[in-house]
Design an enzyme around this catalytic site. Structure first.
Site, PDB file in Angstrom:
ATOM      1  N   ARG A  73      37.183  19.986 -43.555  1.00 47.76           N
ATOM      2  CA  ARG A  73      37.018  19.744 -42.405  1.00 47.76           C
ATOM      3  C   ARG A  73      37.755  20.860 -41.479  1.00 47.76           C
ATOM      4  O   ARG A  73      37.409  21.152 -40.558  1.00 47.76           O
ATOM      5  CB  ARG A  73      37.712  18.336 -41.738  1.00 47.76           C
ATOM      6  CG  ARG A  73      37.137  17.245 -42.633  1.00 47.76           C
ATOM      7  CD  ARG A  73      37.747  15.895 -41.861  1.00 47.76           C
ATOM      8  NE  ARG A  73      38.845  15.478 -42.810  1.00 47.76           N
ATOM      9  CZ  ARG A  73      38.484  14.569 -43.703  1.00 47.76           C
ATOM     10  NH1 ARG A  73      37.295  14.030 -44.053  1.00 47.76           N
ATOM     11  NH2 ARG A  73      39.793  14.109 -44.327  1.00 47.76           N
ATOM     12  N   PHE A 106      26.165  11.484 -40.811  1.00 47.56           N
ATOM     13  CA  PHE A 106      26.751  10.663 -41.606  1.00 47.56           C
ATOM     14  C   PHE A 106      28.350  10.552 -41.356  1.00 47.56           C
ATOM     15  O   PHE A 106      29.144  10.796 -41.969  1.00 47.56           O
ATOM     16  CB  PHE A 106      26.411  10.799 -43.328  1.00 47.56           C
ATOM     17  CG  PHE A 106      24.961  11.166 -43.616  1.00 47.56           C
ATOM     18  CD1 PHE A 106      24.199   9.910 -43.786  1.00 47.56           C
ATOM     19  CD2 PHE A 106      24.294  12.464 -43.586  1.00 47.56           C
ATOM     20  CE1 PHE A 106      22.859  10.186 -44.120  1.00 47.56           C
ATOM     21  CE2 PHE A 106      23.036  12.395 -44.041  1.00 47.56           C
ATOM     22  CZ  PHE A 106      22.423  11.537 -44.416  1.00 47.56           C
ATOM     23  N   ASP A 166      25.573   8.189 -37.367  1.00 46.02           N
ATOM     24  CA  ASP A 166      25.601   7.271 -38.489  1.00 46.02           C
ATOM     25  C   ASP A 166      24.701   6.132 -38.127  1.00 46.02           C
ATOM     26  O   ASP A 166      24.782   5.547 -37.098  1.00 46.02           O
ATOM     27  CB  ASP A 166      27.333   6.971 -38.601  1.00 46.02           C
ATOM     28  CG  ASP A 166      27.555   6.262 -40.106  1.00 46.02           C
ATOM     29  OD1 ASP A 166      28.078   7.229 -40.880  1.00 46.02           O
ATOM     30  OD2 ASP A 166      27.121   5.426 -40.555  1.00 46.02           O
ATOM     31  N   SER A 167      24.223   5.592 -39.356  1.00 46.34           N
ATOM     32  CA  SER A 167      23.424   4.510 -39.291  1.00 46.34           C
ATOM     33  C   SER A 167      24.178   3.244 -38.845  1.00 46.34           C
ATOM     34  O   SER A 167      23.680   2.049 -38.354  1.00 46.34           O
ATOM     35  CB  SER A 167      22.499   3.992 -40.521  1.00 46.34           C
ATOM     36  OG  SER A 167      23.351   4.101 -41.680  1.00 46.34           O
ATOM     37  N   ALA A 194      24.266   5.621 -33.231  1.00 46.11           N
ATOM     38  CA  ALA A 194      23.934   4.749 -34.289  1.00 46.11           C
ATOM     39  C   ALA A 194      22.497   4.765 -34.766  1.00 46.11           C
ATOM     40  O   ALA A 194      21.657   3.969 -33.931  1.00 46.11           O
ATOM     41  CB  ALA A 194      24.567   3.365 -34.158  1.00 46.11           C
ATOM     42  N   ASP A 220      27.008  15.339 -44.866  1.00 46.26           N
ATOM     43  CA  ASP A 220      27.752  14.784 -45.752  1.00 46.26           C
ATOM     44  C   ASP A 220      27.262  13.346 -45.973  1.00 46.26           C
ATOM     45  O   ASP A 220      28.167  12.276 -45.582  1.00 46.26           O
ATOM     46  CB  ASP A 220      29.168  14.833 -45.325  1.00 46.26           C
ATOM     47  CG  ASP A 220      30.386  14.235 -46.052  1.00 46.26           C
ATOM     48  OD1 ASP A 220      29.994  14.483 -47.212  1.00 46.26           O
ATOM     49  OD2 ASP A 220      31.392  13.992 -45.911  1.00 46.26           O
ATOM     50  N   CYS A 251      28.398  14.302 -53.126  1.00 47.77           N
ATOM     51  CA  CYS A 251      29.771  13.405 -53.676  1.00 47.77           C
ATOM     52  C   CYS A 251      29.089  12.630 -54.983  1.00 47.77           C
ATOM     53  O   CYS A 251      30.027  12.042 -55.247  1.00 47.77           O
ATOM     54  CB  CYS A 251      30.245  12.799 -52.825  1.00 47.77           C
ATOM     55  SG  CYS A 251      29.211  11.302 -51.849  1.00 47.77           S
TER      56      CYS A 251
END
Length: 408
Positions: free
Chosen positions: A226, A242, A264-265, A291, A312, A352
Site C-alpha cells: 500500500r 476488489f 468491490d462486488s 458496488a 488484488d 494471495c
C-alpha cells in the site's frame, strides 16, 4: 496403511511412527507430517483425538518431535523438534515472546503503526495459529484443532506479555477450522471486551471489523505494498479493484492521486471503504466507489481513463484442485486491465493463493500481457511484509505474490 497398535511415551503421549524414508523432510525441520507418511493413521477409538499432542518417531524408533494431530492430508503440525521441550503454557509464552521480539526488531509496533501480525503460523514456529494486533486488541485465529484447544492459554500469555500492550483478546475461528473436526467454535472475546475498532498504519487510520470482516478484519499483509501505491499515485487516476476496506484507496489519496475509484462486488465492503476514506479525508471529492462485479466493471470501463490500476482479488485457488481455473482467472483479469489501462500506466497485480506459485502467477500475467500486445516492463516483484515471515524450512509460507508493471 498397516494397522499398528499405538505405543506411548513415558509422559503418556501417543507415538506415531513414520514409514521408512519419510523422516527426511522432518530432519530438515519441515513442520508438516502428511497422513501418507505414517505407518498407521489413528481413527476413532484408537485413543488419539483431533488436536491431541502426539510424538512422532522415525521407523527405527528415533524421536523426531512433538506436534498437534488432526484428521486430513496434514496429519501432524510439528511444534518442536527438541526432545527436551515440553508443550505447555510456558512453551506458548516463550514462542509468543520470541514473535514479539522479532516484531520489535523490525520496528513494530511504532508511533505510526499499531496494526500488525504478531504470529504467522509456521513462520513463527506455531503452525495453525495466526495472531493480528490492532492497538490494544489481539485477534486470534486457529487453523488447526490443536490451536483451538490451546486458545485460552494463548490468550492469557498475550495479555501477560507487557511489551505487547494487549488488553483484549478476540477469538475468530468459526470459518478457519476444519469443519469435519466437529469443534463448533464460537467467535468472541476470550479476555476483555471492545476497546476501539480504529488502528493506525503508517500514520493513516483504519476501522477494523474483526466481528464480521474477512480474515481478522483487515489485510495487514499489504501494508508495504500500500505504501508503494502511495508513492506512485501522485497526479494519477487510480482504480482500486476488489477494494474490500479501501486500504489501497486511502494510500492513493494520501499520495495525492488526482482521483480514486474503489470497486468491490460487496456493498458492505464499499461501506467500509467509504468509512475509511472519510476517516482520513472527510469530504474529499476525489474519491468515488462502486458496488459492482470486477469483470463487468472492467468490460464497461472506458479505455485510458485510469493510469494506475490495482488488482488484488480474493484467492482464486484455495486448493490445488482449483489451480487450472485460478490461472485462467488471473489471465482473464489481467488481460482486461492491460486492455484498459492508459499508456504510461502502472499496474499493481497480486495473487494471495498459496496453491499458485510465483512462476505460475508470473506466467499467467505474461500471457495476459502478450494477449494485449502492449509493451510491459516489471518495476517491482512484491511479497508479504516482514511481520509475515517465511520459515526457511517451509517455503510454502510465501503465499503473497505481486508485480508492479509499467505499461506503454
Amino acid at each position: 496403511m498397516m494397522n499398528t497398535k499405538l505405543t506411548k511415551t513415558a509422559e503418556g503421549l501417543p507415538i506415531l511412527i513414520l514409514r521408512r524414508g519419510k523422516e527426511e523432510s522432518l530432519d530438515r525441520f519441515h513442520p508438516w507430517v502428511f497422513s501418507g507418511a505414517l505407518t498407521f493413521m489413528p481413527q476413532d477409538g484408537d485413543g488419539v483425538e483431533e488436536g491431541d499432542l502426539v510424538a512422532v518417531a522415525a521407523s527405527d524408533g528415533r524421536f523426531i518431535g512433538l506436534g498437534h494431530f488432526q484428521i486430513g492430508s496434514i496429519a501432524v503440525r510439528m511444534l518442536t523438534f527438541d526432545a527436551g521441550e515440553k508443550v505447555d503454557k510456558d512453551f506458548y509464552r516463550k514462542r509468543l515472546e520470541q514473535a514479539a521480539s522479532m516484531r520489535k526488531a523490525i520496528g513494530l509496533p511504532s508511533a505510526s503503526t499499531d496494526a500488525y501480525r504478531l504470529v504467522h503460523g509456521e513462520g513463527d514456529f506455531l503452525p495453525g495459529l495466526v495472531v493480528d494486533v490492532y492497538g490494544e486488541t489481539a485477534v486470534v485465529q486457529a487453523h488447526s484443532p490443536g490451536m483451538h484447544f490451546a486458545r485460552k492459554i494463548i490468550a492469557e500469555a498475550l495479555v501477560d506479555i507487557e511489551s505487547l500492550g494487549v488488553k483484549s483478546v478476540y477469538y475468530k475461528s468459526e470459518t478457519t477450522l476444519p469443519y469435519k473436526a466437529r469443534l463448533d467454535p464460537e467467535n468472541g472475546y476470550l479476555i476483555g471486551s471492545f476497546i476501539s475498532d480504529t488502528a493506525r498504519e503508517n500514520g493513516l487510520a483504519f476501522r477494523i471489523d474483526w466481528l464480521r470482516g474477512q480474515k481478522t478484519g483487515f489485510f495487514v499483509d499489504q501494508r508495504d505494498n500500500r505504501s508503494l501505491v502511495g508513492r506512485y499515485s501522485h497526479g494519477r487516476s487510480v482504480l482500486n479493484m476488489f477494494c474490500y476496506t479501501g486500504g489501497f484507496s486511502v494510500y492513493a489519496l494520501a499520495g495525492d492521486a488526482r482521483e480514486v475509484v474503489s470497486v468491490d462486488s460487496s456493498a458492505k465492503a464499499i461501506t467500509l471503504t467509504d468509512a475509511n476514506v472519510a476517516l482520513n479525508f472527510p469530504g474529499d471529492t476525489r474519491h468515488s466507489s462502486r458496488a459492482e462485479d470486477a469483470f463487468k466493471y472492467l468490460d464497461a470501463m472506458e479505455a485510458g481513463r485510469h493510469d494506475l490500476i490495482i488488482l488484488d482479488p480474493p484467492a482464486f485457488a484455495k486448493h490445488r484442485s482449483a489451480l487450472r481455473n485460478a490461472l485462467q482467472g488471473y489471465r482473464r483479469l489481467n488481460a482486461r486491465a492491460f486492455e484498459k489501462i492508459a499508456p504510461g500506466g502502472i499496474l499493481f497485480t497480486f495473487s494471495c493463493s498459496q496453491a499458485v506459485t510465483k512462476e505460475q502467477f508470473r506466467l499467467a500475467v505474461f500471457s495476459a500481457a502478450a494477449q494485449s500486445r502492449r509493451r510491459v516492463r516489471i518495476l517491482h516483484q512484491l511479497t508479504q511484509p516482514a511481520d509475515h515471515p517465511v520459515n526457511i524450512y517451509h517455503p510454502e509460507g510465501e503465499y503473497l505474490k505481486g508485480l508492479v508493471l509499467y505499461v506503454e
